[in-house]
Every structure is written in structure tokens, then in C-alpha cells.
Design an enzyme around this catalytic site. Structure first.
Site, PDB file in Angstrom:
ATOM      1  N   HIS A  13      -4.902  13.018  11.536  1.00 47.69           N
ATOM      2  CA  HIS A  13      -5.569  14.109  12.277  1.00 47.69           C
ATOM      3  C   HIS A  13      -5.545  13.740  13.765  1.00 47.69           C
ATOM      4  O   HIS A  13      -6.316  12.888  14.210  1.00 47.69           O
ATOM      5  CB  HIS A  13      -7.018  14.266  11.799  1.00 47.69           C
ATOM      6  CG  HIS A  13      -7.745  15.412  12.434  1.00 47.69           C
ATOM      7  ND1 HIS A  13      -8.485  16.311  11.705  1.00 47.69           N
ATOM      8  CD2 HIS A  13      -7.852  15.813  13.728  1.00 47.69           C
ATOM      9  CE1 HIS A  13      -9.014  17.220  12.511  1.00 47.69           C
ATOM     10  NE2 HIS A  13      -8.650  16.926  13.759  1.00 47.69           N
ATOM     11  N   HIS A  15      -4.985  15.296  17.945  1.00 42.53           N
ATOM     12  CA  HIS A  15      -4.776  16.355  18.943  1.00 42.53           C
ATOM     13  C   HIS A  15      -3.921  15.785  20.076  1.00 42.53           C
ATOM     14  O   HIS A  15      -4.329  14.803  20.716  1.00 42.53           O
ATOM     15  CB  HIS A  15      -6.113  16.831  19.520  1.00 42.53           C
ATOM     16  CG  HIS A  15      -6.996  17.462  18.493  1.00 42.53           C
ATOM     17  ND1 HIS A  15      -6.992  18.813  18.243  1.00 42.53           N
ATOM     18  CD2 HIS A  15      -7.903  16.921  17.641  1.00 42.53           C
ATOM     19  CE1 HIS A  15      -7.869  19.082  17.276  1.00 42.53           C
ATOM     20  NE2 HIS A  15      -8.432  17.944  16.891  1.00 42.53           N
ATOM     21  N   LYS A  94      -3.997  24.392   8.819  1.00 48.91           N
ATOM     22  CA  LYS A  94      -5.353  24.032   9.240  1.00 48.91           C
ATOM     23  C   LYS A  94      -6.251  25.256   9.260  1.00 48.91           C
ATOM     24  O   LYS A  94      -5.912  26.270   9.875  1.00 48.91           O
ATOM     25  CB  LYS A  94      -5.303  23.401  10.632  1.00 48.91           C
ATOM     26  CG  LYS A  94      -6.664  23.032  11.225  1.00 48.91           C
ATOM     27  CD  LYS A  94      -7.296  21.867  10.488  1.00 48.91           C
ATOM     28  CE  LYS A  94      -8.721  21.579  10.963  1.00 48.91           C
ATOM     29  NZ  LYS A  94      -8.800  20.700  12.107  1.00 48.91           N
ATOM     30  N   HIS A 131     -11.579  22.270   8.626  1.00 54.45           N
ATOM     31  CA  HIS A 131     -12.718  21.897   9.477  1.00 54.45           C
ATOM     32  C   HIS A 131     -13.953  22.441   8.770  1.00 54.45           C
ATOM     33  O   HIS A 131     -14.207  23.638   8.791  1.00 54.45           O
ATOM     34  CB  HIS A 131     -12.575  22.496  10.884  1.00 54.45           C
ATOM     35  CG  HIS A 131     -13.698  22.097  11.800  1.00 54.45           C
ATOM     36  ND1 HIS A 131     -13.530  21.281  12.894  1.00 54.45           N
ATOM     37  CD2 HIS A 131     -15.027  22.381  11.759  1.00 54.45           C
ATOM     38  CE1 HIS A 131     -14.696  21.088  13.479  1.00 54.45           C
ATOM     39  NE2 HIS A 131     -15.620  21.749  12.814  1.00 54.45           N
ATOM     40  N   HIS A 169     -12.359  15.021   8.992  1.00 50.58           N
ATOM     41  CA  HIS A 169     -13.452  14.338   9.705  1.00 50.58           C
ATOM     42  C   HIS A 169     -14.813  14.537   9.033  1.00 50.58           C
ATOM     43  O   HIS A 169     -15.715  15.154   9.601  1.00 50.58           O
ATOM     44  CB  HIS A 169     -13.519  14.742  11.176  1.00 50.58           C
ATOM     45  CG  HIS A 169     -13.316  16.209  11.472  1.00 50.58           C
ATOM     46  ND1 HIS A 169     -14.029  17.199  10.858  1.00 50.58           N
ATOM     47  CD2 HIS A 169     -12.451  16.831  12.306  1.00 50.58           C
ATOM     48  CE1 HIS A 169     -13.626  18.365  11.325  1.00 50.58           C
ATOM     49  NE2 HIS A 169     -12.668  18.172  12.196  1.00 50.58           N
ATOM     50  N   LEU A 213     -17.168  17.309  17.566  1.00 53.33           N
ATOM     51  CA  LEU A 213     -17.558  18.173  16.450  1.00 53.33           C
ATOM     52  C   LEU A 213     -16.710  17.864  15.227  1.00 53.33           C
ATOM     53  O   LEU A 213     -15.494  17.722  15.372  1.00 53.33           O
ATOM     54  CB  LEU A 213     -17.396  19.647  16.845  1.00 53.33           C
ATOM     55  CG  LEU A 213     -18.380  20.129  17.909  1.00 53.33           C
ATOM     56  CD1 LEU A 213     -17.998  21.504  18.423  1.00 53.33           C
ATOM     57  CD2 LEU A 213     -19.808  20.129  17.359  1.00 53.33           C
ATOM     58  N   ASP A 241      -8.822  12.071  14.799  1.00 50.21           N
ATOM     59  CA  ASP A 241      -9.324  13.237  15.538  1.00 50.21           C
ATOM     60  C   ASP A 241      -9.403  12.910  17.019  1.00 50.21           C
ATOM     61  O   ASP A 241     -10.260  13.441  17.734  1.00 50.21           O
ATOM     62  CB  ASP A 241     -10.687  13.710  15.004  1.00 50.21           C
ATOM     63  CG  ASP A 241     -11.009  15.135  15.452  1.00 50.21           C
ATOM     64  OD1 ASP A 241     -10.094  15.826  15.948  1.00 50.21           O
ATOM     65  OD2 ASP A 241     -12.171  15.537  15.311  1.00 50.21           O
ATOM     66  N   ALA A 257     -16.092  19.151  23.489  1.00 51.83           N
ATOM     67  CA  ALA A 257     -16.223  18.301  22.290  1.00 51.83           C
ATOM     68  C   ALA A 257     -14.939  17.522  22.041  1.00 51.83           C
ATOM     69  O   ALA A 257     -13.860  18.108  21.983  1.00 51.83           O
ATOM     70  CB  ALA A 257     -16.536  19.175  21.074  1.00 51.83           C
TER      71      ALA A 257
HETATM   72  O1  DOR Z   1     -14.631  17.291  18.771  1.00 53.54           O
HETATM   73  C1  DOR Z   1     -13.693  18.000  18.465  1.00 53.54           C
HETATM   74  N1  DOR Z   1     -12.682  18.238  19.317  1.00 53.54           N
HETATM   75  N2  DOR Z   1     -13.691  18.570  17.249  1.00 53.54           N
HETATM   76  C2  DOR Z   1     -12.764  19.471  16.895  1.00 53.54           C
HETATM   77  O2  DOR Z   1     -12.825  19.977  15.797  1.00 53.54           O
HETATM   78  C3  DOR Z   1     -11.729  19.907  17.859  1.00 53.54           C
HETATM   79  C4  DOR Z   1     -11.509  18.895  18.883  1.00 53.54           C
HETATM   80  C5  DOR Z   1     -10.711  19.404  20.069  1.00 53.54           C
HETATM   81  O3  DOR Z   1      -9.691  20.047  19.876  1.00 53.54           O
HETATM   82  O4  DOR Z   1     -11.098  19.128  21.195  1.00 53.54           O
HETATM   83 ZN    ZN Z   2      -9.718  17.762  15.292  1.00 58.89          ZN
END
Ligand code: DOR
Ligand code: ZN
Length: 341
Positions: A13, A15, A94, A131, A169, A213, A241, A257
Site C-alpha cells: 500500500h 502513495h 481500490k 479503505h 491499514h 487516516l 501507506d 492526512a
Molecule cells: O492518511 C492518509 N493519507 N490516509 C489515506 O487513506 C489517504 C492518504 C493520502 O492519500 O494522503
Molecule cells: Zn493509503
């Protein structure tokens, strides 16, 4: 034990964003062979063609092992999902409940609207990453995951028993328990949820770099996550994450977040597993359980972790006109990663 050789890890997971931020963060996941790449760009990655184009931008930016996902919307075409999976463009889909997190506005409001896609995925063997939080404003933010498990995940599991699910997560004892008790479902766990709880974020001052989150929960949930991750149960595996935001967007009146953990995730995890007297189970969590869940082979090459002097990590990484601040667990880290490839 102060040296550890393990199969090369994957991140289930991650980004990576796009543009200049992608160019900054892509090389920061170099310890990982492969990673499930989240599709919550602006606009989101919703078609097979968009996923293929994004995959090419990711590899061009310096991450060699992207496993792409599609962002499920109420307009998603089941045939496009099945074709993209059959063509090897995507590994999973997703599901974001609309409004649950960063760039989730195009996510799912009405679960009935995505039934045909879920049924097609179930039939074709396409995994679903979820999620797992409700978005109702009347549900306390600390209860959103446990409520989702009862109201949404349990009925979904029952309605589509052959659909392979990854509960992303997980942050609560309730979600851990659900995954343990049901078939065909695994869960990723992040670095920050193993290392921290809501006191680290809120007691004695508000620390925005702990804000993500699903939000950090109380210590009893952190303990349940640490027990699950270090148990050797193959249902639980690493999904960092790692979610970079520009430093100014984190240190803001309304903080974005996400915790940026990719560069030092393995040093953090070795620290946690050592504290739990479970270093012999680190390889399962980082390198074996995830591939098994997704029906892939583990990586053949290995990395070595060595315990030594405290790591000298930068506060921030700056490049391509971007600045991103590293997650700081609040204590030194001693495990160094050597690449043997
Ligand atoms: O904290 C988070 N950031 N939780 C998520 O689900 C998305 C992520 C983000 O893309 O920044
Ligand atoms: Zn994520």
C-alpha cells in the site's frame, strides 16, 4: 541478533503521487521490490488506460516494481476492470467510501451501485482493496473503522464470499478480529500504527506528522496491531501507506492526512519487531505474507539489516521544488538496511 538477512520486502500500500512529488518520492521506496500503487490522484486513476499511463510515469520516475490499482467509482465499467486485470495492467481495485480520506470525493456512496463491478471481480479473481471507514458525520472519527466492519465489511464479505479482499491499514482490535475470523481476507498494517497511538499525536501538543487516516487509536488498539503483525499469521502484512504531502500542507491550520514513512520503514519495523522479541517473524510480515495473499512469488533476492549506531535521518527531503517531512517516531532507530542486489 544484530544482523538479519531477509527476502527483499514489498510494500502492499503506497502513495507515490504524480509530477514533481512523484519524482521526489519514487526513489525513496528503493528497498522495496514491488508496491501496490494507490490510485487517488487528482483526477483519480479510473480506467485501465489511465493505470497503464500512470505505471509508465512511475517507472520513469525511478520505481521499478509498480503493481497498479484502479479507483472504484459508481461509474466503473466491469468489463474494463476485468480486461485491465487480464492484461496484467492492474493487480487490484481500490474502494474508497466517498469522503473518507484524501481525494476520495469520487469514491462509493451507494454500495448497490458497484455490485456489478464487485460481482465481475469476484468471478474473474480481481482482488479488492478497501479503505474501511464509514463517513457519517455523526459517527465519532475514532469509531469509523469499527462501525465500517459491522455495517459494511461484514455484509460485503457475506455477499461476495469468493472476492479476495484486502482490508487496508487496519487500526483497531475489531478489524484485526474480523480478518482473523473470516476467509479470503487479509490486512495491511502501517508503520505508524505499529509505532504510535493517539497520545503520540495529541498529548502535550498536536503533532501533525502523526496525523493520518484512519486516525491513530488508543494504545490498546496499537497493542492488538503489534500482536497481529508479529504473530506470524499470514493474513497480516506490510502496507506502509506512506502518503507524502508537502511540508507546508502538513504544518497547516487544516493538516493533510498522511505519514511519509517510505525511506525508513524497514528500520522502523525492525525496531518494533525487536521490541516484541519477534525479529524472526519480520520476513514473513515484510516479504512473504503479502505475495502469498496476492498469489505472487516472494522476491528471490535479499536485503540485510544490521543493528548499529543511531540512524542519521534528515528531517525533510527536498527535491524538484518539493519538500516532504519524514515520519519521526520520537526516538532513535538503530537498524540499517543494506541492499545486496
Ligand atoms: O492518511 C492518509 N493519507 N490516509 C489515506 O487513506 C489517504 C492518504 C493520502 O492519500 O494522503
Ligand atoms: Zn493509503
Amino acid at each position: 541478533m544484530d544482523t538479519l538477512s531477509i527476502r527483499r520486502p514489498d510494500d502492499w500500500h503506497l502513495h507515490l503521487r504524480d509530477g514533481d512529488m512523484l519524482r521526489l518520492v519514487a526513489p525513496q521506496s528503493r528497498h522495496f521490490a514491488r508496491a501496490i500503487i494507490m490510485p487517488n490522484l487528482v483526477p483519480p486513476v479510473v480506467t485501465g488506460a489511465e493505470a497503464a499511463a500512470y505505471r509508465d510515469r512511475v517507472t520513469a520516475a525511478g520505481f521499478a516494481g509498480p503493481l497498479m490499482t484502479l479507483y472504484l467509482t459508481e461509474d466503473t465499467d466491469p468489463a474494463d476492470v476485468v480486461q485491465a486485470h487480464a492484461d496484467g495492467i492492474i493487480t487490484a481495485v481500490k474502494l474508497y467510501p466517498a469522503g473518507a480520506t484524501t481525494n476520495s470525493a469520487s469514491g462509493v456512496r451507494d454500495f448497490e451501485a458497484v455490485r456489478p463491478v464487485l460481482a465481475a471481480m469476484e468471478k474473474a479473481g480481481v482482488p479488492l482493496c478497501i479503505h474501511g471507514e464509514v463517513t457519517d458525520r455523526d459517527i465519532d472519527i475514532f469509531d469509523r473503522e469499527a462501525t465500517f466492519v459491522d455495517r459494511t465489511l461484514a455484509p460485503l464479505r457475506a455477499a461476495h464470499p469468493a472476492l479476495k479482499i484486502t482490508s487496508e491499514h487496519v487500526t483497531t482490535r475489531e478489524a484485526v478480529q474480523f480478518v482473523q475470523d473470516h476467509d479470503n481476507i487479509g490486512a495491511t498494517i502501517t508503520v505508524q500504527h505499529l509505532m504510535a497511538n493517539r497520545n503520540d499525536m495529541l498529548a502535550g501538543g498536536m503533532r501533525p506528522h502523526f496525523y493520518c487516516l484512519p486516525i491513530l487509536k488508543r494504545a490498546t488498539h496499537q497493542e492488538a496491531l503489534r500482536a497481529a503483525a508479529t504473530s506470524g499469521d499470514p493474513k497480516f502484512f506490510l502496507g506502509t501507506d506512506s502518503a507524502p504531502h508537502p511540508t507546508h500542507a502538513k504544518e497547516a491550520t487544516c493538516c493533510a492526512a498522511g505519514c511519509f514513512t517510505a525511506p525508513h520503514a524497514l528500520s522502523c519495523l525492525a525496531h518494533v519487531f525487536e521490541e516484541e522479541d519477534a525479529l524472526d517473524r519480520l520476513e514473513g510480515f515484510t516479504s512473504l505474507h503479502g505475495p502469498a495473499h496476492y498469489g505472487l512469488d516472494a522476491n528471490v533476492d535479499r536485503i540485510t539489516l544490521t543493528k548499529g549506531a543511531a540512524l542519521d535521518l534528515p528531517d525533510r527531503i527536498e527535491a524538484h521544488g518539493q519538500s516532504v517531512t519524514l515520519f519521526d517516531p520520537g526516538h532513535p532507530l538503530y537498524w540499517h538496511v543494506e541492499d545486496n542486489a
